[in-house]
Design a protein around this motif. Structure first.
Motif, short mmCIF file in Angstrom:
data_model
loop_
_atom_site.label_atom_id
_atom_site.label_comp_id
_atom_site.label_asym_id
_atom_site.label_seq_id
_atom_site.Cartn_x
_atom_site.Cartn_y
_atom_site.Cartn_z
N VAL A 1 0.84 -1.21 0.00
CA VAL A 1 0.00 0.00 0.00
C VAL A 1 0.87 1.25 0.00
N VAL B 1 -6.09 5.18 3.58
CA VAL B 1 -6.58 3.84 3.24
C VAL B 1 -6.43 2.89 4.42
N ILE B 2 -5.28 2.95 5.09
CA ILE B 2 -5.07 2.07 6.26
C ILE B 2 -6.03 2.45 7.39
N GLY C 1 -8.94 3.84 7.02
CA GLY C 1 -10.26 3.37 6.60
C GLY C 1 -10.44 1.88 6.81
N THR C 2 -9.37 1.11 6.60
CA THR C 2 -9.45 -0.33 6.83
C THR C 2 -9.66 -0.64 8.31
N LEU D 1 -13.20 0.25 9.18
CA LEU D 1 -14.12 -0.75 8.63
C LEU D 1 -14.13 -2.03 9.47
N TRP E 1 -11.74 4.13 -2.74
CA TRP E 1 -12.84 3.86 -1.81
C TRP E 1 -13.03 2.37 -1.57
N PRO F 1 -10.08 -0.23 1.09
CA PRO F 1 -10.21 -0.74 2.47
C PRO F 1 -11.01 -2.04 2.56
N LEU G 1 -8.69 -4.80 1.50
CA LEU G 1 -7.66 -5.08 2.51
C LEU G 1 -8.25 -5.84 3.70
N TRP G 2 -9.45 -5.41 4.14
CA TRP G 2 -10.06 -6.12 5.29
C TRP G 2 -10.37 -7.57 4.92
#
Length: 509
Positions: free
Chosen positions: A369, A381-382, A384-385, A388, A456, A459, A462-463
């Motif tokens: 990333v 982004v991290i 947001g992950t 989430l 968008w 994340p 990634l999750w």
């Protein structure tokens, strides 16, 4: 072509790298189409140059390429030279020896596939020919114990001769047809070795055991040169490293000669190469012989290190890993081949240990990333992950999905860090399988997205990757190794079809 845009219809990059041995026409030169219409390489690289400044990876790559060639090659060599000095573990030294042998094989395959463009699916059989030839000349199997300076050249010459015979069909065959022929050669080698323990010879009433069949040949003597006997992983490590360095220097030199450029021309277009008076058939045979000789040399070292040879070693999975190394690094690229060999050789060893595999997964995920995105976007982004993950935790707890407490599933440092964040259901197998299918579908959707929609959606991707890894894959190392290697190749081929260090072709549509 339509319009006035000079880049239309052109894709890719080519250029000269004196270190990698990738000749190419270089910036500012013309790639001539079959219609005689050229495409300027500098123009073809315009889009890549303008987008190359994004992310940490581009900056590191730019700094690395600015270093002198001696530094770029000297630093990794210094690390490998010091490795046995700082490491005393026999297991790690053995991994180093295996890595060196794998790199030798990948370099040999790169000559055949990367340079000459010949799809040789029987390459591993040459490795076996060298190993068995050395074992027969240096063991009690036939009662022969020739000196190393005799047995090794004899094994390499024998393997090169076999390579010459196998290469004869390449004068008329190419592509899939050549692949089928060489694939059968590999199978014939395996069957002959397995059936070689009961050979009826003229004048002998009893069958003779030549290859040992499935039991192989044991008690193979080690290398002994100039009064020094190689014994132990440390001495063989330096021996293999010596041959890797010699081979890299030799291939780097050859790739810049007329022969090397002719090989590349054949790999690109044999008909065009023949039209330029290149002796295509002769160079195809030579590429096969050189590749087979390198594989034979690797086989002699392997037989000495193993103190034996067994037919099961030279099977199809090893061929797949070798091709994966060459393709992953970039077909035709020397540094790419070495890095691809390192990844394909070390990755299965690391994934054997759950703690190491978890650490490798998260380091690779975060590094990927940060490498691709700009620092601020990567941080978003991290973040947001993470958000989430907590949100999914709340939703699944609200609907009453049975789950495992953190104390029940956390193992190792990574597990303890994720204990309060990741939701692990009681039915790990079911949820893991469902999430795995969703992950594959998400990757497919992600590959088709453009612009901010990808950021968008990242994340979620990634999750899902973290969930599948921790819930399903980390508990089964054998399955995980195959999936990781396979998925790595699939993702790389989608994102970068030419491999890590390969170069795209410039073509005029």
């Amino acid at each position: 072509m339509t319009g006035d845009d000079p880049t239309e219809g052109a894709r890719s990059i080519s250029g000269s790298d004196p270190i990698s041995g990738d000749p190419g026409p270089g910036p500012g030169t013309l790639a001539v189409s079959p219609l005689g219409i050229g495409t300027d390489e500098w123009v073809a690289q315009h889009e890549t140059r303008t987008t190359a400044g994004n992310g940490l990876g581009a900056r590191v790559t730019l700094l690395w390429t600015k270093l002198p060639a001696a530094v770029r090659w000297g630093l990794p060599l210094l690390v490998f030279l010091l490795f046995p000095v700082v490491v005393s573990s026999g297991y790690l030294l053995r991994i180093g020896v295996n890595l060196g042998l794998f790199a030798l094989l990948a370099l040999g395959l790169n000559v055949v596939v990367g340079y000459a463009g010949l799809l040789d699916l029987g390459f591993v059989a040459f490795y076996g020919c060298g190993a068995y030839a050395y074992a027969l000349l240096s063991s009690d199997q036939l009662g022969v114990h020739l000196p190393t300076w005799v047995s090794v050249p004899a094994a390499v010459l024998f393997t090169g001769l076999i390579g010459l015979l196998v290469s004869l069909p390449s004068r008329r065959l190419s592509g899939d047809y050549l692949a089928i022929v060489t694939l059968f050669f590999g199978q014939i080698f395996t069957e002959l070795v397995l059936a070689g323990d009961a050979v009826s010879l003229p004048g002998s009433s009893d069958p003779v055991d030549i290859t040992g069949g499935a039991n192989g040949i044991s008690g193979v003597s080690g290398w002994s040169l100039f009064g020094f006997t190689f014994s132990g992983n440390r001495s063989y490590y330096y021996l293999v490293l010596f041959f890797v360095v010699i081979l890299v220097l030799g291939l780097s030199r050859i790739s810049r000669t007329r022969m090397g450029r002719a090989w590349r021309a054949i790999g690109e277009d044999p008909l065009a190469a023949a039209a330029m008076t290149i002796r295509v058939n002769r160079l195809k045979l030579l590429a096969f012989v050189v590749g087979a000789g390198i594989a034979g040399l690797s086989g002699t070292i392997f037989a000495a290190v193993q103190v034996g040879v067994y037919a099961s070693t030279f099977d199809l999975p090893m061929l797949i890993l070798l091709y994966a190394a060459v393709i992953l690094g970039g077909s035709g690229s020397l540094p790419g081949t070495l890095i691809g060999a390192a990844i394909m050789s070390l990755l299965p060893e690391v994934l054997r240990q759950p703690n190491y595999s978890e650490l490798l997964f998260f380091v690779g995920l975060i590094a990927g990333v940060v490498w691709i995105l700009r620092p601020k976007i990567a941080a978003l982004v991290i973040a947001g992950t993470v958000a989430l993950g907590f949100g999914i935790n709340v939703v699944l707890l609200a609907v009453g999905v049975p789950y495992l407490s953190a104390d029940e599933w956390t193992k190792g440092v990574i597990g303890q860090l994720l204990g309060r964040w990741l939701f692990v259901p009681q039915e790990r197998l079911l949820w893991g399988n469902v999430a795995f299918v969703l992950l594959i579908a998400s990757v497919a959707v992600f590959s088709r997205m453009r612009g901010r929609a990808k950021l968008w959606f990242l994340p979620v991707l990634l999750w899902l990757a973290v969930f599948v890894w921790m819930v399903r894959l980390s508990t089964e190392s054998s399955l995980t190794r195959q999936l990781v290697i396979g998925s790595t190749l699939v993702v790389l081929m989608i994102a970068r079809p030419q491999g890590l260090f390969g170069r795209q072709r410039v073509e005029v549509l």
